[in-house]
Scaffold this motif. Structure first.
Motif, short mmCIF file in Angstrom:
data_model
loop_
_atom_site.label_atom_id
_atom_site.label_comp_id
_atom_site.label_asym_id
_atom_site.label_seq_id
_atom_site.Cartn_x
_atom_site.Cartn_y
_atom_site.Cartn_z
N GLU A 96 -52.69 38.43 -37.55
CA GLU A 96 -53.67 38.10 -36.52
C GLU A 96 -53.01 38.12 -35.14
N ILE A 97 -53.68 38.76 -34.19
CA ILE A 97 -53.21 38.76 -32.79
C ILE A 97 -54.08 37.76 -32.03
N ARG A 98 -53.43 36.82 -31.38
CA ARG A 98 -54.16 35.81 -30.61
C ARG A 98 -53.91 36.05 -29.13
N VAL A 99 -54.99 36.08 -28.36
CA VAL A 99 -54.86 36.27 -26.91
C VAL A 99 -54.96 34.90 -26.25
N GLN A 100 -53.97 34.57 -25.43
CA GLN A 100 -53.91 33.24 -24.80
C GLN A 100 -53.76 33.41 -23.29
N VAL A 101 -54.37 32.48 -22.57
CA VAL A 101 -54.22 32.48 -21.11
C VAL A 101 -53.70 31.11 -20.68
N SER A 102 -53.12 31.07 -19.50
CA SER A 102 -52.62 29.81 -18.97
C SER A 102 -52.94 29.75 -17.49
N GLU A 106 -45.81 29.83 -14.46
CA GLU A 106 -44.66 29.79 -15.36
C GLU A 106 -44.97 28.80 -16.48
N PRO A 107 -45.78 29.17 -17.41
CA PRO A 107 -46.31 28.21 -18.39
C PRO A 107 -45.28 27.77 -19.42
N ALA A 108 -45.38 26.50 -19.79
CA ALA A 108 -44.63 26.01 -20.96
C ALA A 108 -45.45 26.37 -22.19
N GLU A 109 -44.88 26.17 -23.36
CA GLU A 109 -45.55 26.54 -24.60
C GLU A 109 -46.89 25.80 -24.75
N SER A 110 -46.92 24.56 -24.27
CA SER A 110 -48.16 23.77 -24.43
C SER A 110 -49.24 24.15 -23.43
N ASP A 111 -48.90 24.98 -22.46
CA ASP A 111 -49.91 25.36 -21.45
C ASP A 111 -50.82 26.50 -21.90
N TRP A 112 -50.45 27.16 -22.97
CA TRP A 112 -51.23 28.32 -23.40
C TRP A 112 -52.47 27.89 -24.18
N LEU A 154 -60.79 41.01 -19.41
CA LEU A 154 -60.75 39.63 -19.92
C LEU A 154 -60.43 38.64 -18.81
N ILE A 155 -59.65 39.09 -17.85
CA ILE A 155 -59.15 38.20 -16.80
C ILE A 155 -60.16 38.06 -15.67
N SER A 156 -60.93 39.11 -15.44
CA SER A 156 -61.83 39.10 -14.28
C SER A 156 -62.83 37.94 -14.34
N GLY A 157 -63.18 37.51 -15.53
CA GLY A 157 -64.11 36.38 -15.64
C GLY A 157 -63.41 35.03 -15.70
N ARG A 158 -62.10 34.99 -15.50
CA ARG A 158 -61.34 33.74 -15.58
C ARG A 158 -60.46 33.60 -14.35
N PRO A 159 -61.05 33.16 -13.24
CA PRO A 159 -60.28 33.10 -11.99
C PRO A 159 -59.12 32.10 -12.03
N GLU A 162 -53.56 32.37 -14.69
CA GLU A 162 -52.38 32.86 -13.95
C GLU A 162 -51.49 33.72 -14.85
N SER A 163 -51.57 33.49 -16.16
CA SER A 163 -50.73 34.25 -17.09
C SER A 163 -51.54 34.58 -18.33
N ILE A 164 -51.16 35.65 -18.98
CA ILE A 164 -51.84 36.05 -20.22
C ILE A 164 -50.78 36.55 -21.20
N ARG A 165 -51.02 36.33 -22.47
CA ARG A 165 -50.08 36.86 -23.46
C ARG A 165 -50.81 37.14 -24.78
N MET A 166 -50.19 37.95 -25.60
CA MET A 166 -50.68 38.20 -26.96
C MET A 166 -49.58 37.81 -27.93
N VAL A 167 -49.93 36.97 -28.88
CA VAL A 167 -48.93 36.53 -29.87
C VAL A 167 -49.42 36.87 -31.28
N ARG A 168 -48.46 37.13 -32.16
CA ARG A 168 -48.79 37.35 -33.57
C ARG A 168 -48.72 36.02 -34.28
N VAL A 169 -49.73 35.71 -35.07
CA VAL A 169 -49.76 34.45 -35.81
C VAL A 169 -49.01 34.65 -37.13
#
Lengths: 252, 287
Positions: A96-102, A106-112, A154-159, A162-169
């Motif tokens: 599974e690929i999870r898309v996360q924003v923060s 400079e996000p910490a792990e808990s900010d995602w 995906l970002i345009s609707g989320r002003p 500040e950061s975006i990432r994709m992680v594998r679960v």
């Protein structure tokens, strides 16, 4: 016995005794049409077989033959189009690929935070998974510009993002190295008026550096040294003020 | 040698029994209804997230796909994905298209529409799949192949040569898909070491039912399930092609579809697969 015919409500007339009249009374023209049709069917089945087998692996000759059939297969959606026709193999790219924003630059792990898609059903989830798996594959092939183009809506609707990432679960079948792998893709969001750009932060990568035997090295010759470009590194002024070249790695 | 040549000639000849089989029209109509119902579910499922993909803000808006294709230098590859939906880049238009698709599907299921509607429904499926070409998978391929051959089979008012030919084409297509599916599945190590059922149930976060914390934690259970799922598909196909074991073969194929749907949550794909398996019953003598 009379040849009873019964017309049902589906517009197909059922012949109860002999469903198919013998083909001896067909005209030469009909026979010619049928022969051409059967020839088409044989070619059609062969081409479909090759297309379905392509992800498993085809000899080069068949691959070239399939290239000529692509207009037919794509326009009719008869081909597999490179998608594997099989059950899952438990490979890493099936996780599974999870898309996360923060909201932090400079996000910490808990900010995602995971993007909330709402309850759209299993088929919609499968579609999203296919899309982000393809994006992850592009990121792994260092096609960051293309990934940025895919993620930008995906970002345009989320002003606030500040950061975006994709992680594998991690799954039951992934090993400890895969479970602790860095994000597939991580980027800083740079906004300038109406324009949105993504500055990619390269994941940690081991680089083999050839070292001269005579040279004094604290770690010895032939060492494998990770560069200082991990996703958790602090952003440098170069990141912040370099032109926000979309999708390109920001030089450390 | 001559016998071999006669066999090949018989296979490709238009007048022999292979491409001109005896068909049970009632079962053919049932098959067409099942496939049309599956197409209806396909359009319905696409309605739930239409705005995420299509429209100016969509992930696969015309602009977004155009940018992607030009950046990846794939315009020449993409020009064959024909669809009228490329003309209307709005979520509203896409929803209207999907609702029309559902209506067409229900029309074909009811049978109270002209025979041409099956061809229109096939076109609708291809158009929807080609618009979201990056998301399309085996579901779209199976539906397109099925509806194409069913449109041929039911294109004439009475049972004719075309009915037999279309039905035979359907069965051949399904056999090829199932055979490649079985070969592709057995090409993976997990289907030989007993972990295939776990791979099917993963990623658990995306499935309707999470089996990875209950049923599949017991070794012998996932070993047996893996063995059954891996080998019942080729066994079912082989059995369905023989008159004596046809019913058992089709039953195995339907059971396989049900098991894969439950474990892997591939509901729509398995519905189409199970429905397609019943096509063997449309032929009075499959071989």
């Amino acid at each position: 016995m009379p040849n009873r015919r019964k017309k049902n409500r589906f517009n197909v007339t059922e012949n109860r005794t002999e469903p198919e009249p013998p083909s001896a009374d067909v005209t030469p023209r009909q026979r010619r049409i049928r022969r051409v049709t059967v020839g088409f069917a044989v070619v059609h089945l062969a081409v479909c077989t090759l297309s379905l087998m392509q992800p498993i692996g085809l000899p080069e000759t068949f691959d070239q033959a399939l290239a000529y059939a692509q207009p037919y297969l794509r326009a009719t959606r008869f081909g597999a189009d490179g998608k594997p026709a099989r059950l899952p193999h438990g490979r890493l790219d099936e996780a599974e690929i999870r898309v996360q924003v923060s909201g932090e630059a400079e996000p910490a792990e808990s900010d995602w935070l995971d993007i909330d898609w709402g309850s759209t059903g299993v088929e919609a989830t499968n579609r999203r998974q296919r899309f982000f798996s393809a994006a992850a594959t592009l990121a792994e092939n260092e096609q960051y510009g293309l990934v940025a183009r895919w993620l930008r809506p995906l970002i345009s609707g989320r002003p606030e993002a500040e950061s975006i990432r994709m992680v594998r679960v991690p799954t039951l079948l992934s090993d400890v190295v895969q479970d602790n792998a860095p994000p597939v893709y991580q980027a800083r969001i740079l906004r300038r008026q109406d324009e949105i750009n993504l500055a990619n932060l390269q994941p940690t990568r081991l680089v083999a550096i050839a070292v001269d035997e005579d040279a004094s090295s604290p770690s010895g010759g032939g060492d494998t040294t990770p560069p200082d470009d991990s996703p958790n590194r602090k952003a440098t002024p170069t990141d912040r003020f370099s032109p926000p070249t979309e999708g390109r790695a920001v030089a450390p | 040698m001559n016998d071999n040549h006669a066999g090949i000639r018989s296979t490709i000849s238009s007048d022999t029994g292979f491409w001109n089989p005896q068909v049970n029209p009632q079962r053919l109509i049932w098959l067409r209804g099942t496939m049309a119902l599956s197409a209806g579910f396909y359009f319905l499922s696409a309605l739930t997230d239409a705005a995420l993909w299509v429209g100016h803000e969509g992930l696969l808006s015309r602009q977004s796909i155009g940018d992607f294709l030009s950046a990846a230098d794939l315009q020449s590859e993409a020009r064959y994905y024909l669809s009228p939906l490329w003309w209307f880049d709005s979520a509203a238009a896409y929803r209207v298209f999907l609702i029309a698709g559902i209506t067409l599907s229900l029309g074909v299921v009811s049978g109270r529409v002209p025979r041409l509607t099956t061809w229109v429904l096939w076109f609708w499926i291809v158009a929807a799949a080609n618009r979201l070409m990056m998301l399309a998978g085996m579901t779209e391929t199976l539906l397109s192949l099925a509806m194409f051959s069913l449109a041929i089979a039911t294109s004439t008012k009475r049972v004719s040569w075309w009915t037999g030919f279309g039905t035979r084409l359907f069965v051949c297509q399904f056999t090829i898909v199932a055979a490649v599916f079985a070969a592709g599945t057995l090409n993976g190590d997990v289907w030989w070491n007993g972990l295939g059922a776990v791979a099917l149930a993963e990623p658990a976060g995306l499935k309707s039912i999470d089996w990875t914390e209950g049923l599949l934690t017991t070794t012998w259970v996932h070993d047996v399930l893996t063995f059954l799922i891996a080998f019942s598909l080729p066994a079912g196909i082989l059995a369905a092609w023989h008159n004596a074991t046809r019913k058992a073969g089709v039953a195995v194929l339907i059971a396989w579809s049900f098991a894969v749907a439950l474990l892997g949550s591939q509901w729509l794909e398995c519905l189409i697969f199970a429905g397609s398996a019943t096509s063997f019953f449309c032929l009075r003598k499959p071989v």
